[in-house]
Scaffold this active site. Structure first.
Site, PDB file in Angstrom:
ATOM      1  N   GLY A 102       4.571  27.841  15.112  1.00  0.00           N
ATOM      2  CA  GLY A 102       4.286  27.314  13.563  1.00  0.00           C
ATOM      3  C   GLY A 102       2.822  27.764  13.330  1.00  0.00           C
ATOM      4  O   GLY A 102       2.311  28.622  13.912  1.00  0.00           O
ATOM      5  N   SER A 103       2.249  26.806  12.542  1.00  0.00           N
ATOM      6  CA  SER A 103       0.988  27.238  11.956  1.00  0.00           C
ATOM      7  C   SER A 103      -0.446  27.374  12.906  1.00  0.00           C
ATOM      8  O   SER A 103      -1.387  27.866  12.655  1.00  0.00           O
ATOM      9  CB  SER A 103       0.648  26.547  10.861  1.00  0.00           C
ATOM     10  OG  SER A 103       1.477  26.652   9.577  1.00  0.00           O
TER      11      SER A 103
END
Length: 657
Positions: free
Chosen positions: A293-294
């Site tokens: 993810g981020s």
């Protein structure tokens, strides 16, 4: 002379000569046989003699011990006696079986069956207690022998359980460090001539009579038991609080690349490996591949800065939170319009970073992922390390590139993420991580991925995530500049993304001149699944505890701002570390013994240990694992106050908003 007497004398001389001849022949035969044995069979017979002596003594060397970086014991071997038999030497098999059965509690039938073995060696009972060994020794059965073996003991139970792994009955490492360092740890198993010196000490000699050492060698890990304990406690709390399936955390010392903590939850106790549930010993930090993810976004933005495709103030329209790429929709958690590249990181905009990624293109981005180590094993030397799962760039389309920009569609391990963050923390150079203390060759001279200025700019962006109005504010530590990045990735199931998530958080401490990397993940948290809510508070606790443990947590004066404004942080002169403890708070080495130390932010165990070493047992109030405040204040004289020192524990609950 009388003829009869002369005849008798002649016969006597003949008999004497005959006997002498026989004796001479016998003596010659003995000399000949001795010469033959000495000249032609000497070596063979000497070897037979040595084998007979060697067969009388059997010994297994002690397995080396495992210590943490400070010499605290993590794994040791405890000596037990074991019974073995040489069936060909046994005179009365049934008598031996009955005697051994009474000593060991094993049935006569079972022992008798083992003694019927026609080999020269068979185990009868292994790792018996001292009482049973004494009975066998007293019985003095021919063909029955006692030898020393070692059973592995892990005195801290589950502490670093998945990392340590375990060793089996034969002293062979089966998982973790025990397996990885098998050649160094293992004690030799052999038969020896054994002698004793004047003090009664056993001396083991090889076949040539030379003294040898059969014990294995000790291993010192880079792990710090206190930091490991804090990490395990924090990640366990996060997993349990948000009903996650699994959690992991790494703490890395940036200057050396040494891993200070590798915490997995649920825990695994290597003392109980036979009864552990399947998969409990799995070190998911090095084995399990997940979509980050981020937390991957800083690498994409850093790559674009390095390629001079963007600047920190480059503006991107974030489509009010919803953007279509081909037939797929990319969403942000908020309806952002125009954001600079710096704010794309601060607010974690998927749309903004996807647009940057599409400008860069898959081949170039993949090249940076390779340099950062995402396509190969980290090479800690632990068994089963994964090299991640990233498809070649030729198989990517625009949707894949956009998704990879915010950490979806690429598979990495938590260990790979920590190693990649070393490039941002270490002025743009990669660095090999290590699990061994003082491993040769660990330095900051890895491959350059980013220019120092680019790495510094990415660190500034990560600082704004925590210290301004970004997504990581729950990781703020008063008095310390923290850089961080949140991550919330959807998990794929059945060929599509479902409702399950992976929450993560990566922190650099201090954010401007990193000394530590702390990175953690929680699998399938609920009902809240955001990394900034689920994981950031756990990382904060470990940061506070680690800094306090190393006497690096500032002691703020009343009314002092916990963290200076971000603009002030950026403008501070290089070389001034946010970790420096104020001058009026002494360090660990020179803290006056008659003064109360500052234990705020320390784990309860560490704080109590410091007090007890000074002869004070503090009163504990509240619940939690960290000391929130203390009385009297740090620096106060505690003469006459030995029974009045009080510690209040941190019992704050994290907000889910």
């Amino acid at each position: 002379m009388n003829p009869r007497l002369q005849q008798n004398t002649g016969e006597g001389l003949w008999k004497i000569k005959a006997v002498a001849a026989v004796l001479l022949l016998a003596l010659a035969g003995l000399w000949g046989r001795a010469a033959y044995v000495q000249l032609f069979e000497g070596k063979k017979l000497a070897a037979m003699v040595r084998r007979q002596h060697l067969a009388a003594e059997f010994e297994r060397g002690k397995r080396g011990e495992i210590f943490d970086r400070n010499g605290r014991l993590l794994a040791k071997s405890v000596q037990f006696s074991s019974i073995y038999a040489r069936p060909v030497e046994i005179e009365n098999r049934m008598h031996a079986a009955r005697t051994l059965s009474k000593a060991t509690g094993i049935s006569v039938r079972t022992i008798s069956k083992r003694l019927k073995n026609h080999s020269n060696f068979v185990w009868v009972a292994r790792q018996i207690d001292d009482q049973a060994a004494a009975k066998v020794r007293k019985a003095a059965l021919k063909g029955i022998h006692l030898t020393n073996e070692y059973s592995r003991l892990y005195p801290n139970n589950h502490l670093a359980g998945q990392l340590l792994g375990f060793a089996g009955l034969d002293g062979r490492g089966l998982e973790g460090v025990e397996l990885a360092m098998q050649d160094q740890l293992v004690g030799r198993k052999a038969e020896f001539v054994m002698q004793r010196d004047a003090s009664g000490r056993k001396i083991y000699l090889d076949a040539e009579g030379r003294e040898i050492n059969i014990d294995g060698h000790d291993v010192y890990l880079s792990i710090d038991s206190y930091v490991q304990d804090m990490a395990e406690t924090a990640i366990a709390h996060a997993v349990n609080a948000y009903k996650g399936k699994w959690g992991g955390m790494l703490v890395v010392d940036v200057p050396t690349g040494e891993i200070l903590a590798m915490a997995n939850y649920p825990f695994f106790n290597p003392n109980m490996y036979r009864s552990a549930r399947p998969g409990a010993s799995r070190n998911r930090i090095i084995l399990d591949v997940f979509e980050p993810g981020s937390t991957l976004k800083p690498f994409l933005v850093g790559s674009a800065l390095q390629e001079k495709l963007i600047k920190p103030d480059s503006m991107y329209f974030c489509e009010n939170g919803k953007w279509r790429v081909r037939n797929h929709t990319i969403r942000d958690t908020h309806e952002y319009e125009w954001l600079s590249a710096s704010k794309i990181i601060r607010y974690s905009s998927n749309i903004g970073v996807a647009k940057i990624g599409l400008e860069m293109g898959a081949p170039k981005y993949f090249e940076y992922l390779q340099k950062l180590g995402f396509t190969e094993k980290p090479e800690l030397g632990l068994p089963g390390e994964s090299k991640g799962l990233i498809r070649p760039p030729g198989a990517w389309n625009d949707v894949d590139m956009a998704a990879a920009s915010f950490g979806q569609g690429v598979g990495v391990t938590l260990l790979q993420m920590a190693q990649a963050y070393m490039a941002i923390a270490g002025d743009g150079r990669t660095k090999q991580l290590t699990i061994l203390r003082d491993k040769p060759g660990t330095s900051m001279s890895g491959e350059r991925v980013f220019d120092p200025a680019v790495a510094a700019e990415v660190r500034n962006m990560m600082i704004s995530v925590v210290e301004e109005d970004g997504t990581g504010t729950r990781c703020r530590v008063p008095g310390v500049i923290v850089g961080g990045k949140t991550g919330t990735a959807q998990k794929a199931s059945g060929g599509k993304y479902g409702k399950k998530h992976m929450a993560s958080f990566a922190a650099l401490v201090p954010g401007d001149t990193p000394r530590y990397i702390v990175i953690a993940v929680v699998d399938e948290p609920e009902p809240n699944h955001y990394g900034g809510v689920v994981v950031a508070p756990a990382v904060r606790k470990v940061i506070q505890g680690t800094l306090a443990y190393n006497y690096s947590l500032p002691n703020l004066a009343d009314g002092e701002s916990p963290v200076p404004p971000h603009s002030q942080m950026v403008a501070e002169a290089e070389g001034t570390s946010s970790l420096e403890r104020p001058a009026h708070i002494p360090g660990a080495d020179n803290f006056p013994k008659d003064r109360l130390p500052d234990v705020r932010g320390l784990s309860l165990r560490r704080a109590v240990e410091m007090m007890v070493t000074r002869g004070v047992v503090p009163r504990i109030k509240g619940q939690g694992n960290l000391v929130a405040r203390q009385s009297p204040k740090a620096g106060s004289s505690w003469k006459g106050r030995e029974n009045t020192v009080t510690l209040w524990l941190d019992r704050r609950e994290e907000s889910s908003s």
